[in-house]
Design an enzyme around this catalytic site. Structure first.
Site, PDB file in Angstrom:
ATOM      1  CG  PHE A   1     -24.083  -2.219  -6.238  1.00  0.00           C
ATOM      2  CD1 PHE A   1     -23.496  -3.337  -6.825  1.00  0.00           C
ATOM      3  CD2 PHE A   1     -25.017  -1.506  -6.987  1.00  0.00           C
ATOM      4  CE1 PHE A   1     -23.844  -3.750  -8.115  1.00  0.00           C
ATOM      5  CE2 PHE A   1     -25.386  -1.925  -8.267  1.00  0.00           C
ATOM      6  CZ  PHE A   1     -24.789  -3.037  -8.830  1.00  0.00           C
TER       7      PHE A   1
ATOM      8  CG  LEU B   1       0.820   3.781   3.745  1.00  0.00           C
ATOM      9  CD1 LEU B   1       1.854   4.104   4.855  1.00  0.00           C
ATOM     10  CD2 LEU B   1      -0.330   2.946   4.327  1.00  0.00           C
TER      11      LEU B   1
ATOM     12  CG  ASP C   1      -2.146   0.880   1.086  1.00  0.00           C
ATOM     13  OD1 ASP C   1      -3.263   0.379   1.271  1.00  0.00           O
ATOM     14  OD2 ASP C   1      -1.969   2.069   0.724  1.00  0.00           O
TER      15      ASP C   1
ATOM     16  CE  LYS D   1     -12.806   5.124  -1.800  1.00  0.00           C
ATOM     17  NZ  LYS D   1     -13.955   4.666  -1.058  1.00  0.00           N
TER      18      LYS D   1
ATOM     19  CE1 TYR E   1     -15.131   4.427  -9.285  1.00  0.00           C
ATOM     20  CE2 TYR E   1     -12.758   4.152  -9.058  1.00  0.00           C
ATOM     21  CZ  TYR E   1     -14.055   3.730  -8.776  1.00  0.00           C
ATOM     22  OH  TYR E   1     -14.259   2.629  -7.991  1.00  0.00           O
TER      23      TYR E   1
ATOM     24  CB  SER F   1     -16.735   0.515  -9.066  1.00  0.00           C
ATOM     25  OG  SER F   1     -17.764   1.423  -8.786  1.00  0.00           O
TER      26      SER F   1
ATOM     27  CE  LYS G   1     -11.831   0.684  -9.615  1.00  0.00           C
ATOM     28  NZ  LYS G   1     -10.877  -0.167  -8.874  1.00  0.00           N
TER      29      LYS G   1
HETATM   30  C1  WQD Z   1     -24.801   8.030  -2.208  1.00  0.00           C
HETATM   31  C2  WQD Z   1     -26.064   8.870  -2.220  1.00  0.00           C
HETATM   32  C3  WQD Z   1     -25.773  10.990  -3.309  1.00  0.00           C
HETATM   33  C4  WQD Z   1     -22.962  12.589  -0.323  1.00  0.00           C
HETATM   34  C5  WQD Z   1     -19.894   6.374  -5.274  1.00  0.00           C
HETATM   35  C6  WQD Z   1     -19.091   6.015  -6.473  1.00  0.00           C
HETATM   36  C7  WQD Z   1     -19.033   4.529  -6.619  1.00  0.00           C
HETATM   37  C8  WQD Z   1     -18.564   3.880  -5.334  1.00  0.00           C
HETATM   38  C9  WQD Z   1     -19.429   4.316  -4.161  1.00  0.00           C
HETATM   39  C10 WQD Z   1     -16.227   3.494  -5.685  1.00  0.00           C
HETATM   40  C11 WQD Z   1     -26.289   9.575  -3.549  1.00  0.00           C
HETATM   41  C12 WQD Z   1     -26.069  11.187  -1.823  1.00  0.00           C
HETATM   42  C13 WQD Z   1     -23.827  11.749  -1.015  1.00  0.00           C
HETATM   43  C14 WQD Z   1     -23.456  13.789   0.253  1.00  0.00           C
HETATM   44  C15 WQD Z   1     -25.640  13.263  -0.572  1.00  0.00           C
HETATM   45  N1  WQD Z   1     -17.210   4.191  -5.089  1.00  0.00           N
HETATM   46  N2  WQD Z   1     -25.140  12.089  -1.130  1.00  0.00           N
HETATM   47  N3  WQD Z   1     -24.789  14.086   0.110  1.00  0.00           N
HETATM   48  O1  WQD Z   1     -22.308   8.260  -5.652  1.00  0.00           O
HETATM   49  O2  WQD Z   1     -23.679   6.177  -5.123  1.00  0.00           O
HETATM   50  O3  WQD Z   1     -21.224   5.964  -5.462  1.00  0.00           O
HETATM   51  O4  WQD Z   1     -19.369   5.746  -4.118  1.00  0.00           O
HETATM   52  O5  WQD Z   1     -16.295   2.512  -6.349  1.00  0.00           O
HETATM   53  O6  WQD Z   1     -18.121   4.261  -7.640  1.00  0.00           O
HETATM   54  O7  WQD Z   1     -19.753   6.533  -7.611  1.00  0.00           O
HETATM   55  O8  WQD Z   1     -22.066   7.064  -3.420  1.00  0.00           O
HETATM   56  O9  WQD Z   1     -22.029   7.847  -1.090  1.00  0.00           O
HETATM   57  O10 WQD Z   1     -21.325   9.458  -2.924  1.00  0.00           O
HETATM   58  O11 WQD Z   1     -23.732   8.857  -2.681  1.00  0.00           O
HETATM   59  O12 WQD Z   1     -26.855  13.558  -0.688  1.00  0.00           O
HETATM   60  O13 WQD Z   1     -22.715  14.593   0.898  1.00  0.00           O
HETATM   61  O14 WQD Z   1     -25.933   9.904  -1.233  1.00  0.00           O
HETATM   62  O15 WQD Z   1     -26.446  11.966  -4.096  1.00  0.00           O
HETATM   63  O16 WQD Z   1     -27.702   9.635  -3.786  1.00  0.00           O
HETATM   64  P1  WQD Z   1     -22.413   6.941  -4.983  1.00  0.00           P
HETATM   65  P2  WQD Z   1     -22.213   8.350  -2.486  1.00  0.00           P
END
Ligand code: WQD
Length: 337
Positions: free
Chosen positions: A177, A33, A31, A84, A148, A124, A152
């Site tokens: 997910f 880090l 890693d 990521k 990103y 992802s 992938k």
């Molecule tokens: C989740 C929900 C936002 C933050 C991402 C990457 C995906 C994976 C997981 C790597 C959505 C909402 C979020 C905030 C909010 N990562 N939200 N306020 O976008 O589904 O997936 O992370 O592999 O590749 O795309 O995850 O946690 O950012 O958002 O309202 O401050 O929460 O709109 O509906 P996401 P997320």
């Protein structure tokens, strides 16, 4: 024989290392880090009473990879190391393609030179475009909307071509997910290196007072309460999915892709309410504009993993939010406490 875990000090990597050590596997961690803390490895030792060998460095460092494969008898690799953050990738495409794509190419070159051809790759759900329907299955059209996700997808393609060229390669591609939660000990968890992009770590930092309030990105989606719906999966369930995929490699030749999700979606509001219930903390929030690139809803059909890997998620939403809160409340400053 040992398992090399690249990115093994990171959030999902560290939880996977715990499960590997508990399953009596020998583990080597590489890693750099850049988004992980070496203290995670000490915590892993506290949890498992076992140690792993640690090398600080990048998968781009071919000489270091050769040293690792020369000094250790490695049978398989779980490859987490990568960048990521969706938003960041739009601003830094070259860094994302270099680390995620070139890094994987160099790793596979060194693996091949040492005759190691068993690989579990951390992909992802971002590789799916806007789904035509829900839940999402592995054979759905892919189509990344950011560098990103594109990186992938490119790695998935290069691994497919690698297997076509050399059938000795056995590869499992795992499409995650939304990983959340933490180990039940509260000793390891998600510790973003700067302001969190993802929902759960952001809520956790609001709960411990590091951030003032949560912005909910859009409440006008075609979902039950108008906020985004996602398939949240407990990180320990995700880690277990890696062990099952690793075990499967030796009996299932070829390259295969699995969704790792729960098949159930929760909205932002539902996550907030569950977290408040678990933590006893009020999470102040306000609605703001939709975030570019966000979809209304997506969640997984993981039946292929259930059937082929004999894997299924065991942790409830309550367990996800309780464990996230336990980690954050015990470690308000993450691993720097
Ligand atoms: C989740 C929900 C936002 C933050 C991402 C990457 C995906 C994976 C997981 C790597 C959505 C909402 C979020 C905030 C909010 N990562 N939200 N306020 O976008 O589904 O997936 O992370 O592999 O590749 O795309 O995850 O946690 O950012 O958002 O309202 O401050 O929460 O709109 O509906 P996401 P997320």
């Amino acid at each position: 024989m040992a398992i090399l875990v690249t990115g093994g000090a990171g959030y999902i990597g560290s939880h996977t290392v715990v499960e590997l050590l508990n399953a009596e596997q020998q583990v080597i961690v590489l890693d750099n880090l850049s988004n992980a803390n070496v203290n995670a490895l000490k915590r892993i030792e506290n949890i498992t009473n076992k140690t792993c060998v640690f090398y600080q460095g990048s998968v781009l460092n071919k000489a270091l990879l050769h040293k690792i494969f020369t000094d250790h008898q490695i049978e398989s690799v779980i490859h987490f190391a990568g960048l990521k953050a969706v938003g960041e990738s739009v601003n830094k495409p070259l860094q994302y393609y270099e680390t995620n794509v070139t890094g994987t190419i160099i790793l596979c070159q060194v693996m091949a030179e040492h005759g190691v051809k068993q690989l579990v790759f951390s992909s992802s759900a971002t590789v799916y475009g806007v789904p035509d329907s829900l839940p999402i299955r592995e054979n759905f059209t892919t189509g990344a909307t950011n560098p990103y996700g594109q990186s992938k997808l490119m790695v998935e393609q290069l691994l497919t071509d690698l297997h076509i060229a050399d059938k000795q390669w056995n590869i499992a591609v795992l499409r995650y997910f939304n990983p959340v939660g933490a180990h039940e000990s509260g000793l390891i968890g998600e510790d973003p290196s700067d302001t969190p992009n993802n929902l759960m770590p952001y809520i956790c930092q609001v709960a411990v007072g590091k951030l003032p309030e949560l912005q909910i990105f859009g409440n006008d989606y075609l979902t039950p309460d108008g906020t985004g719906v996602r398939d949240y999966i407990h990180v320990v369930d995700l880690a277990q999915g890696h062990l099952k995929a690793l075990q499967k490699l030796s009996t299932r030749p070829g390259i295969v892709t699995y969704n790792l999700g729960t098949g159930r979606g929760y909205s932002v509001i539902e996550i907030i309410k569950a977290f408040e219930q678990a933590s006893g903390k009020q999470i102040p929030y306000r609605f703001s504009a939709r975030r570019d690139g966000d979809l209304a809803a997506y969640f997984a059909d993981s039946s292929l993993a259930y059937e082929e890997l004999n894997w299924q998620p065991l942790h409830s939403l309550e367990s996800m939010v309780e464990s996230s809160w336990l980690w954050q409340s015990k470690n308000p400053n993450g691993y720097n406490d």
